[in-house]
Design a protein around this motif. Sequence first.
Motif, PDB file in Angstrom:
ATOM      1  N   LEU A 233      -2.789 -15.817 -16.960  1.00 26.69           N
ATOM      2  CA  LEU A 233      -4.009 -14.968 -17.103  1.00 26.69           C
ATOM      3  C   LEU A 233      -3.566 -13.549 -16.715  1.00 26.69           C
ATOM      4  CD1 LEU A 233      -7.085 -14.608 -17.567  1.00 26.69           C
ATOM      5  CD2 LEU A 233      -7.301 -15.008 -15.281  1.00 26.69           C
ATOM      6  N   VAL A 234      -2.743 -13.225 -15.652  1.00 26.60           N
ATOM      7  CA  VAL A 234      -2.167 -11.988 -15.255  1.00 26.60           C
ATOM      8  C   VAL A 234      -1.399 -11.557 -16.607  1.00 26.60           C
ATOM      9  CG1 VAL A 234      -0.651 -10.874 -13.748  1.00 26.60           C
ATOM     10  CG2 VAL A 234      -2.165 -12.572 -12.886  1.00 26.60           C
ATOM     11  N   ARG A 235      -0.418 -12.273 -17.044  1.00 26.57           N
ATOM     12  CA  ARG A 235       0.497 -11.657 -18.036  1.00 26.57           C
ATOM     13  C   ARG A 235      -0.333 -11.153 -18.970  1.00 26.57           C
ATOM     14  NH1 ARG A 235       3.846 -16.606 -19.864  1.00 26.57           N
ATOM     15  NH2 ARG A 235       5.072 -14.907 -21.161  1.00 26.57           N
ATOM     16  N   GLY A 236      -1.459 -12.114 -19.645  1.00 25.44           N
ATOM     17  CA  GLY A 236      -2.164 -11.660 -20.699  1.00 25.44           C
ATOM     18  C   GLY A 236      -3.078 -10.586 -20.814  1.00 25.44           C
ATOM     19  N   LEU A 237      -3.239 -10.189 -19.515  1.00 25.07           N
ATOM     20  CA  LEU A 237      -4.165  -8.833 -19.229  1.00 25.07           C
ATOM     21  C   LEU A 237      -3.638  -7.665 -18.673  1.00 25.07           C
ATOM     22  CD1 LEU A 237      -7.275 -10.831 -17.811  1.00 25.07           C
ATOM     23  CD2 LEU A 237      -6.782 -10.152 -20.229  1.00 25.07           C
ATOM     24  N   SER A 238      -2.077  -7.659 -18.554  1.00 29.42           N
ATOM     25  CA  SER A 238      -1.221  -6.604 -17.936  1.00 29.42           C
ATOM     26  C   SER A 238      -0.638  -5.883 -19.124  1.00 29.42           C
ATOM     27  CB  SER A 238      -0.185  -7.173 -17.081  1.00 29.42           C
ATOM     28  OG  SER A 238       0.262  -6.084 -16.355  1.00 29.42           O
ATOM     29  N   PRO A 239      -0.756  -4.507 -18.919  1.00 29.06           N
ATOM     30  CA  PRO A 239      -1.404  -3.737 -17.945  1.00 29.06           C
ATOM     31  C   PRO A 239      -2.851  -3.332 -18.201  1.00 29.06           C
ATOM     32  CG  PRO A 239      -0.066  -2.352 -19.708  1.00 29.06           C
ATOM     33  CD  PRO A 239      -0.049  -3.775 -19.922  1.00 29.06           C
ATOM     34  N   ILE A 240      -3.286  -3.754 -19.264  1.00 28.83           N
ATOM     35  CA  ILE A 240      -4.797  -3.551 -19.682  1.00 28.83           C
ATOM     36  C   ILE A 240      -5.433  -4.759 -20.217  1.00 28.83           C
ATOM     37  CG2 ILE A 240      -4.843  -1.013 -19.766  1.00 28.83           C
ATOM     38  CD1 ILE A 240      -4.791  -1.306 -22.629  1.00 28.83           C
ATOM     39  N   PRO A 241      -6.700  -5.105 -20.195  1.00 29.32           N
ATOM     40  CA  PRO A 241      -7.560  -4.526 -18.833  1.00 29.32           C
ATOM     41  C   PRO A 241      -7.046  -5.005 -17.531  1.00 29.32           C
ATOM     42  CG  PRO A 241      -8.471  -6.547 -20.019  1.00 29.32           C
ATOM     43  CD  PRO A 241      -7.194  -6.323 -20.761  1.00 29.32           C
ATOM     44  N   THR A 242      -6.149  -5.810 -17.246  1.00 29.31           N
ATOM     45  CA  THR A 242      -5.765  -6.361 -15.878  1.00 29.31           C
ATOM     46  C   THR A 242      -6.729  -7.544 -15.248  1.00 29.31           C
ATOM     47  OG1 THR A 242      -5.621  -4.148 -15.784  1.00 29.31           O
ATOM     48  CG2 THR A 242      -5.062  -5.609 -13.966  1.00 29.31           C
ATOM     49  N   ALA A 243      -6.105  -8.476 -14.608  1.00 28.21           N
ATOM     50  CA  ALA A 243      -6.811  -9.475 -14.004  1.00 28.21           C
ATOM     51  C   ALA A 243      -7.214  -8.955 -12.627  1.00 28.21           C
ATOM     52  CB  ALA A 243      -5.836 -10.674 -13.817  1.00 28.21           C
ATOM     53  N   PHE A 244      -8.126  -9.287 -11.971  1.00 23.21           N
ATOM     54  CA  PHE A 244      -8.392  -8.915 -10.531  1.00 23.21           C
ATOM     55  C   PHE A 244      -9.160  -9.928  -9.803  1.00 23.21           C
ATOM     56  CE2 PHE A 244     -12.465  -9.422 -13.298  1.00 23.21           C
ATOM     57  CZ  PHE A 244     -13.095  -9.486 -12.445  1.00 23.21           C
ATOM     58  N   THR A 245      -9.242  -9.751  -8.533  1.00 24.08           N
ATOM     59  CA  THR A 245      -9.621 -10.436  -7.416  1.00 24.08           C
ATOM     60  C   THR A 245     -10.340  -9.601  -6.340  1.00 24.08           C
ATOM     61  OG1 THR A 245      -9.425 -12.350  -6.067  1.00 24.08           O
ATOM     62  CG2 THR A 245      -7.638 -10.820  -6.168  1.00 24.08           C
ATOM     63  N   HIS A 246     -10.614 -10.223  -5.431  1.00 21.41           N
ATOM     64  CA  HIS A 246     -11.055  -9.291  -4.005  1.00 21.41           C
ATOM     65  C   HIS A 246     -10.260  -9.981  -3.042  1.00 21.41           C
ATOM     66  CE1 HIS A 246     -14.453  -8.542  -6.894  1.00 21.41           C
ATOM     67  NE2 HIS A 246     -14.613  -7.367  -6.184  1.00 21.41           N
ATOM     68  N   LEU A 247     -10.014  -8.987  -2.045  1.00 19.50           N
ATOM     69  CA  LEU A 247      -9.499  -9.248  -0.654  1.00 19.50           C
ATOM     70  C   LEU A 247     -10.331  -9.843   0.160  1.00 19.50           C
ATOM     71  CD1 LEU A 247      -7.313  -5.950  -0.678  1.00 19.50           C
ATOM     72  CD2 LEU A 247      -6.250  -8.149  -0.679  1.00 19.50           C
ATOM     73  N   PRO A 248      -9.937 -10.475   1.292  1.00 13.33           N
ATOM     74  CA  PRO A 248     -10.896 -11.218   2.081  1.00 13.33           C
ATOM     75  C   PRO A 248     -11.884 -10.060   2.705  1.00 13.33           C
ATOM     76  CG  PRO A 248      -8.768 -11.984   2.685  1.00 13.33           C
ATOM     77  CD  PRO A 248      -8.356 -10.883   1.563  1.00 13.33           C
ATOM     78  N   ASP A 249     -11.657  -8.573   2.887  1.00 13.36           N
ATOM     79  CA  ASP A 249     -12.522  -7.805   3.166  1.00 13.36           C
ATOM     80  C   ASP A 249     -13.408  -7.271   2.277  1.00 13.36           C
ATOM     81  OD1 ASP A 249     -10.979  -6.148   1.707  1.00 13.36           O
ATOM     82  OD2 ASP A 249     -10.041  -4.994   3.735  1.00 13.36           O
ATOM     83  N   GLY A 250     -13.454  -7.992   0.893  1.00 15.93           N
ATOM     84  CA  GLY A 250     -14.374  -7.377  -0.064  1.00 15.93           C
ATOM     85  C   GLY A 250     -13.562  -6.153  -1.241  1.00 15.93           C
ATOM     86  N   ARG A 251     -12.648  -5.733  -0.769  1.00 19.70           N
ATOM     87  CA  ARG A 251     -12.032  -4.656  -1.720  1.00 19.70           C
ATOM     88  C   ARG A 251     -11.559  -5.123  -2.935  1.00 19.70           C
ATOM     89  NH1 ARG A 251      -8.153  -1.291   2.210  1.00 19.70           N
ATOM     90  NH2 ARG A 251      -7.725  -3.248   2.986  1.00 19.70           N
ATOM     91  N   GLY A 252     -11.781  -4.437  -4.080  1.00 20.03           N
ATOM     92  CA  GLY A 252     -11.080  -4.909  -5.260  1.00 20.03           C
ATOM     93  C   GLY A 252      -9.615  -4.782  -5.353  1.00 20.03           C
ATOM     94  N   LEU A 253      -8.911  -5.859  -6.181  1.00 21.54           N
ATOM     95  CA  LEU A 253      -7.462  -5.525  -6.274  1.00 21.54           C
ATOM     96  C   LEU A 253      -7.322  -6.218  -7.548  1.00 21.54           C
ATOM     97  CD1 LEU A 253      -4.885  -5.037  -4.465  1.00 21.54           C
ATOM     98  CD2 LEU A 253      -4.768  -7.390  -4.393  1.00 21.54           C
ATOM     99  N   LYS A 254      -6.395  -5.249  -8.261  1.00 19.22           N
ATOM    100  CA  LYS A 254      -5.894  -5.570  -9.632  1.00 19.22           C
ATOM    101  C   LYS A 254      -4.579  -6.261  -9.470  1.00 19.22           C
ATOM    102  CE  LYS A 254      -8.341  -2.087 -12.452  1.00 19.22           C
ATOM    103  NZ  LYS A 254      -8.261  -0.890 -13.337  1.00 19.22           N
ATOM    104  N   VAL A 255      -4.262  -7.111 -10.488  1.00 18.08           N
ATOM    105  CA  VAL A 255      -3.096  -7.797 -10.224  1.00 18.08           C
ATOM    106  C   VAL A 255      -2.200  -7.637 -11.460  1.00 18.08           C
ATOM    107  CG1 VAL A 255      -1.946 -10.016  -9.877  1.00 18.08           C
ATOM    108  CG2 VAL A 255      -3.878  -9.348  -8.657  1.00 18.08           C
ATOM    109  N   PHE A 256      -1.105  -6.997 -11.554  1.00 18.40           N
ATOM    110  CA  PHE A 256      -0.338  -6.706 -12.748  1.00 18.40           C
ATOM    111  C   PHE A 256       0.727  -7.868 -12.769  1.00 18.40           C
ATOM    112  CE2 PHE A 256      -2.152  -2.886 -11.655  1.00 18.40           C
ATOM    113  CZ  PHE A 256      -2.642  -2.396 -12.732  1.00 18.40           C
ATOM    114  N   ARG A 257       1.478  -8.351 -11.750  1.00 19.62           N
ATOM    115  CA  ARG A 257       2.366  -9.228 -11.990  1.00 19.62           C
ATOM    116  C   ARG A 257       2.331 -10.550 -10.840  1.00 19.62           C
ATOM    117  NH1 ARG A 257       7.810  -8.699 -11.172  1.00 19.62           N
ATOM    118  NH2 ARG A 257       7.328  -6.796  -9.766  1.00 19.62           N
ATOM    119  N   ALA A 258       2.570 -11.753 -11.248  1.00 20.69           N
ATOM    120  CA  ALA A 258       2.592 -12.503 -10.256  1.00 20.69           C
ATOM    121  C   ALA A 258       3.500 -13.829 -10.638  1.00 20.69           C
ATOM    122  CB  ALA A 258       1.271 -13.276 -10.218  1.00 20.69           C
ATOM    123  N   GLN A 259       3.895 -14.507  -9.639  1.00 18.76           N
ATOM    124  CA  GLN A 259       4.546 -15.621  -9.734  1.00 18.76           C
ATOM    125  C   GLN A 259       4.066 -16.925  -9.406  1.00 18.76           C
ATOM    126  OE1 GLN A 259       8.636 -15.337  -8.602  1.00 18.76           O
ATOM    127  NE2 GLN A 259       7.866 -14.621  -6.449  1.00 18.76           N
TER     128      GLN A 259
END
Length: 313
Positions: free
Chosen positions: A225-251
């Motif tokens: 999913l990360v690969r398919g959306l990088s660099p746009i529109p980008t996969a995302f999640t939220h940190l435990p404190d609620g801040r949004g985080l985009k993810v461009f590469r992962a393994q």
Amino acid sequence: MLRIVFMGTPDFAVPTLEALHGWSGCQVVAVITAPDKPAGRGQKLNESAVKQVAVQLGLPVLQPTNLKSPEFQEELRSYAADLQVIVAFRMLPEAVWNMPHLGSINIHASLLPQYRGAAPINWALIHGEQVTGVTSFFLRHEIDTGDLIYQDEVAIEPEDDFGSLYGKLKQAGAALALRTVQAIAAGTAPSTPQTDRGDLRPAPKLQKETGRLDFNQPAEALVNLVRGLSPIPTAFTHLPDGRGLKVFRAQALPGAPTAETPLGAWLTDGRSHLRVQTADGQLDLLDVQLEGKKRMPVGDFLRGFKLEMKKEE
């Protein structure tokens, strides 16, 4: 000499326009592209990539807001095109695609009939495909269902993401378009009806929620999913404190959930790695962007931003 009207908007279509313009066997008599759109703080009008290149090449440019307009269709007819070539444009009314006596062809970034729809490159990566390609076909009523002309395969490498595969396919599409037009000019182009199968996957337009990382899924599926959306529109999640985080590469890393690392747990040493426990392993985030900040490697991110979570010893 074959008279061609070219239709396209984004930079994916530019190599095809350039290839056709550079072939002595045809003449691009007009280019149809999207109207200029306001963008940025000053709302400066933004021209499409295709328009910018067409102007540089000295080609007439039409930017209709309504493809069904009698005025537009009359102007289009005045160019007396033998063939229309469409790459990454919008849906055409039959009166437009059926206008030239040789018809209209489209270049699609998949091996049809697989991945019919607006986002074939993204969905091929999201589904973990190892091979995709480009297809030329004659336009018909239903989207992406016309008779096939040619197809060329393109390998998907493990390191490919949407950006890199997009680049490969736009060049492959240009070569295929030129070969297709040459065959049509010579009267040798095949026309093979598509056959629907039970294993076909669609490629619908991406929605914002498409990019939300669901840690109930296997780690490898999330990597895709990360690969398919990088660099746009980008996969995302939220940190435990609620801040949004985009993810461009992962393994993906092995490691099933445990009492110490339950599903959805965030794991970090505060210096070099940031991971999330998934259904069957850990998603190791490599390249991220905190909301309102710049994209950066995860090590730089961890050194620059305080995270409220348990650190690994």
